[in-house]
Design a protein around this motif. Structure first.
Motif, PDB file in Angstrom:
ATOM      1  N   TYR B 249       9.586  47.538  44.048  1.00 20.50           N
ATOM      2  CA  TYR B 249      10.731  47.186  44.891  1.00 20.50           C
ATOM      3  C   TYR B 249      10.281  46.944  46.327  1.00 20.50           C
ATOM      4  O   TYR B 249      10.729  45.983  46.963  1.00 20.50           O
ATOM      5  N   PRO B 271      12.815  38.400  43.790  1.00 19.64           N
ATOM      6  CA  PRO B 271      13.158  39.350  42.745  1.00 19.64           C
ATOM      7  C   PRO B 271      14.436  38.911  42.054  1.00 19.64           C
ATOM      8  O   PRO B 271      15.388  38.506  42.714  1.00 19.64           O
ATOM      9  N   ASP B 272      14.436  38.988  40.752  1.00 22.28           N
ATOM     10  CA  ASP B 272      15.612  38.592  39.988  1.00 22.28           C
ATOM     11  C   ASP B 272      16.732  39.587  40.186  1.00 22.28           C
ATOM     12  O   ASP B 272      16.504  40.754  40.457  1.00 22.28           O
ATOM     13  N   GLY B 273      17.955  39.111  39.993  1.00 22.51           N
ATOM     14  CA  GLY B 273      19.094  40.006  39.892  1.00 22.51           C
ATOM     15  C   GLY B 273      19.470  40.669  41.187  1.00 22.51           C
ATOM     16  O   GLY B 273      18.959  40.353  42.257  1.00 22.51           O
ATOM     17  N   GLU B 274      20.393  41.589  41.079  1.00 19.29           N
ATOM     18  CA  GLU B 274      20.956  42.248  42.247  1.00 19.29           C
ATOM     19  C   GLU B 274      20.958  43.748  42.036  1.00 19.29           C
ATOM     20  O   GLU B 274      20.714  44.226  40.937  1.00 19.29           O
ATOM     21  N   ARG B 290      15.269  44.975  37.232  1.00 13.08           N
ATOM     22  CA  ARG B 290      14.793  43.890  38.102  1.00 13.08           C
ATOM     23  C   ARG B 290      13.277  43.871  38.184  1.00 13.08           C
ATOM     24  O   ARG B 290      12.706  43.008  38.857  1.00 13.08           O
TER      25      ARG B 290
END
Lengths: 345, 335
Positions: B249, B271-274, B290
């Motif tokens: 992260y 980075p994908d997504g939330e 993620r």
């Protein structure tokens, strides 16, 4: 009324060689006694991203509102200048109905705060469908399908389900994707984005910037991207206009501007961005002294001179013109006596 | 060396009520078992995206938000055992600077009253107060003559100076800064950052500095704690965190932070997504949905915060692999 008459320009071709999508010249917008925009000119080619960068009060958002014809008549008006959109001619002075037909169709708009720009009582799919129904006369069902397709295009997962959500059910990043879907619904030739990533977290900002870049490649649209963040400029723009107190003080290609800023304001802004520095005490950021001037009490001469470390007598007397620098790249423009012909030492 | 502030296993849980009968539908674990220390004279930055719990943590440290569990020691005192009066006394030494200088100053009070309020609350005399206000306003780069003005008469940067002066009344040792410059113009941000650093050196302050701007944090902080969904995922001194981030992260945050260099555009290293909803956090490691490196164990079990180097703690099952091969500690392009 079809856009077929407009030459489709490959996004990958040299932007400088193409006919500009948007040409703004001598734009002046006034709110009462305040000249928020005081003579701004620029052009955007198809497939080009032009960033207008400035601090609050620089007039950057007023430029966008003026182009869109959204200056509230009770508050202010576009006083002078021309706004030329390819295929639609002069926009300034166009009747409200004619302007409304262009907005959302030839010109897509993305705003900073998607929560306030989306209607909270309609499903997002309905709101996107409304754009295509209004501008392209699609049936309700076809428009809904198109809305779902647009949501997929802007990277919203499970678009069929999300189309039935209300704005408050989506995250900030997803709402901004919905805004982008609405902006590109009619394949606009111009996209105006006013601080579209400012309210977003960095990872989401990176996703949205990548999406805007990808859509630009696909649609070949010109983009006017308004931001206060030079790091965003570095990521997305081909050309940059730096605005200060209602005027453009410097414009150049992104690389030239960020590598060798000419105007003291531009270099001051760049220097004040925090970066890694040797550890230890007494480390400080270089600062631009003072604050953004009050437009009602602008000093005579150069607007930046009261904060400029290099100001000299002439700066107080005459406002410098926006002109190519005396030495160096003739393609860039700077509004500073230090770079004017035969003035600076 | 004993830390000035020692937070251990701190938790702040909010019950969520839903439906017509307001039944308890769940718990948001805004802060879930956070431990951190702030030492004298240092700046600890707390970074993370919105909703990660960093502001809640800051408020809990001052007991503006009552923690649900954990320990809180400040200058040797156990804050959670203090009664109201003792806590009020302790708050003389720990103050806060807020993000929005427009919203955090009472528009009906003059600058002098805003800065001087702390003196009144803590029972100082009128003369102490007036002298203190004049000194504080000068300290933050304003002047005693500004005391009679109202907040609307100041620019954003000046208002933040008033907010800082207010925080410095009564000589605090710890100042919690919650995004103190993010509402300001770029050219004004640098002035406030410099002021904060100068005050730290002159007064020996410690800062708990909350920010989402990793470039600013790299400049101002000594150590960083990265939060994700209510937990600390990585803590490290500035140099090691930026040179070799170990948590995926942290790597993603650094990759997403735009660079001023136009030749270093992030090549869609996104980075994908939330961030998932804190109401129903993912199983195991909260980042695993993620994370491009997630393995089976990441879905099953929350990794502990492991110390991989002196002062460098990481909450990742695979952190040992990254630490062993730091040159590959980067998210693959086009993930």
């Amino acid at each position: 009324m079809h856009e077929g008459s407009i030459p489709i320009v490959n996004a990958m071709s040299d932007p400088a060689a193409a006919v500009p999508v948007l040409e703004v010249s001598g734009l002046r917008t006034r709110f009462g006694p305040l000249r928020a925009v005081d003579g701004v000119s620029f052009a955007v080619a198809p497939g080009e991203t032009l960033c207008i960068v400035g601090e609050s009060g620089s007039g950057k958002s007023t430029v966008a509102l003026s182009i869109m014809g959204l200056i509230p008549p009770a508050a202010g008006r576009v006083e002078a200048g021309s706004i030329h959109l390819a295929g639609h001619g002069e926009l300034r002075g166009l009747a409200d109905a004619a302007m409304a037909a262009i907005r959302g169709r030839a010109m897509g708009m993305i705003f900073q705060e998607p929560m306030t720009s989306l209607n909270p009582v309609f499903k997002v799919g309905t709101q996107i469908a409304e754009v295509v129904r209004r501008h392209q006369g699609m049936s309700r069902a076809a428009a809904h399908d198109r809305a779902v397709e647009l949501l997929r295009l802007v990277g919203v997962p499970s678009p069929q389900m999300r189309a039935l959500d209300y704005p408050h059910q989506l995250s900030g990043g997803m709402r901004q994707r919905v805004m982008i879907a609405m902006a590109i619904a009619c394949d606009p030739m111009l996209i105006l984005a006013d601080e579209p990533t400012t309210a977003l977290d960095v990872t989401i900002q990176a996703q949205i910037l990548a999406l805007i870049e990808e859509l630009k490649q696909r649609l070949g649209s010109g983009i006017v991207f308004i931001t206060h963040d030079l790091r965003v400029v570095a990521q997305i723009a081909q050309t940059v206009c730096v605005m200060y107190a209602g005027v453009v003080v410097e414009s150049a290609t992104t690389r030239a501007l960020l590598r060798t800023p000419l105007h003291p304001y531009t270099s001051g802004l760049m220097a004040s961005i925090p970066a890694a520095q040797p550890r230890g005490t007494r480390r400080r950021l270089p600062v631009i002294a003072g604050t953004v001037p009050n437009l009602a009490k602008l000093p005579g001469g150069c607007r930046f001179r009261s904060r400029c470390p290099k100001a000299f007598d002439l700066c107080a007397e005459v406002e410098p013109p926006l002109a190519p620098p005396a030495k160096g790249d003739p393609d860039r423009l700077v509004r500073c006596w230090l770079h004017a012909d035969g003035v600076a030492a | 060396m004993t830390p000035l502030l020692d937070v251990a296993d701190l938790a702040v849980h909010f019950p969520v009520f839903r439906g017509p009968l307001r039944r308890k539908a769940g718990t948001v674990r805004a802060v879930d078992g956070v431990s951190l220390q702030v030492f004298r004279g240092e700046t600890l930055a707390l970074v993370g995206e919105s909703g990660c719990g960093k502001s809640t943590l800051a408020r809990a440290v001052l007991r503006l938000q009552e923690p649900s569990a954990g320990q809180l020691r400040f200058e040797g005192q156990d804050l959670l055992r203090l009664d109201r009066r003792a806590m009020k006394a302790a708050r003389r030494r720990m103050r806060m600077v807020f993000q929005d200088p427009h919203a955090s100053l009472n528009p009906r009070l003059r600058a002098g009253e805003i800065v001087g309020e702390a003196f009144d609350i803590h029972g100082c005399t009128r003369r102490e107060r007036d002298a203190g206000v004049a000194e504080l306003l000068t300290l933050v780069g304003l002047g005693p003559e500004h005391a009679a003005r109202f907040p609307h008469e100041f620019s954003g940067g000046q208002r933040q100076r008033i907010g800082i002066a207010r925080a410095l009344a009564l000589h605090p040792s710890l100042v919690v800064c919650d995004e103190p410059v993010s509402a300001l113009d770029v050219s004004v941000q640098a002035q406030i950052v410099n002021l904060l650093m100068e005050l730290q050196e002159r007064l020996g302050l410690s800062y708990l500095f909350i920010s989402h701007d990793l470039h600013l944090v790299e400049f101002i902080a000594d150590r960083v704690a990265v939060m994700y969904l209510g937990r600390i995922v990585e803590t490290a001194p500035i140099q090691s965190l930026y040179a070799a981030p170990l948590h995926p992260y942290t790597q993603a945050l650094l990759a997403a932070s735009p660079s001023i260099d136009p030749d270093r555009r992030h090549q869609h290293v996104v980075p994908d997504g939330e961030v998932p909803s804190p109401l129903s956090p993912p199983s195991g490691c909260a980042f695993h949905p993620r994370c491009p490196f997630a393995i089976a164990n990441c879905r099953a079990e929350m990794p502990p915060l492991l110390t991989l180097a002196p002062g460098h703690d990481v909450r990742c099952w695979r952190a040992g692999e990254w630490a062993a091969a730091p040159q590959r500690a980067a998210i693959p392009v086009g993930s």
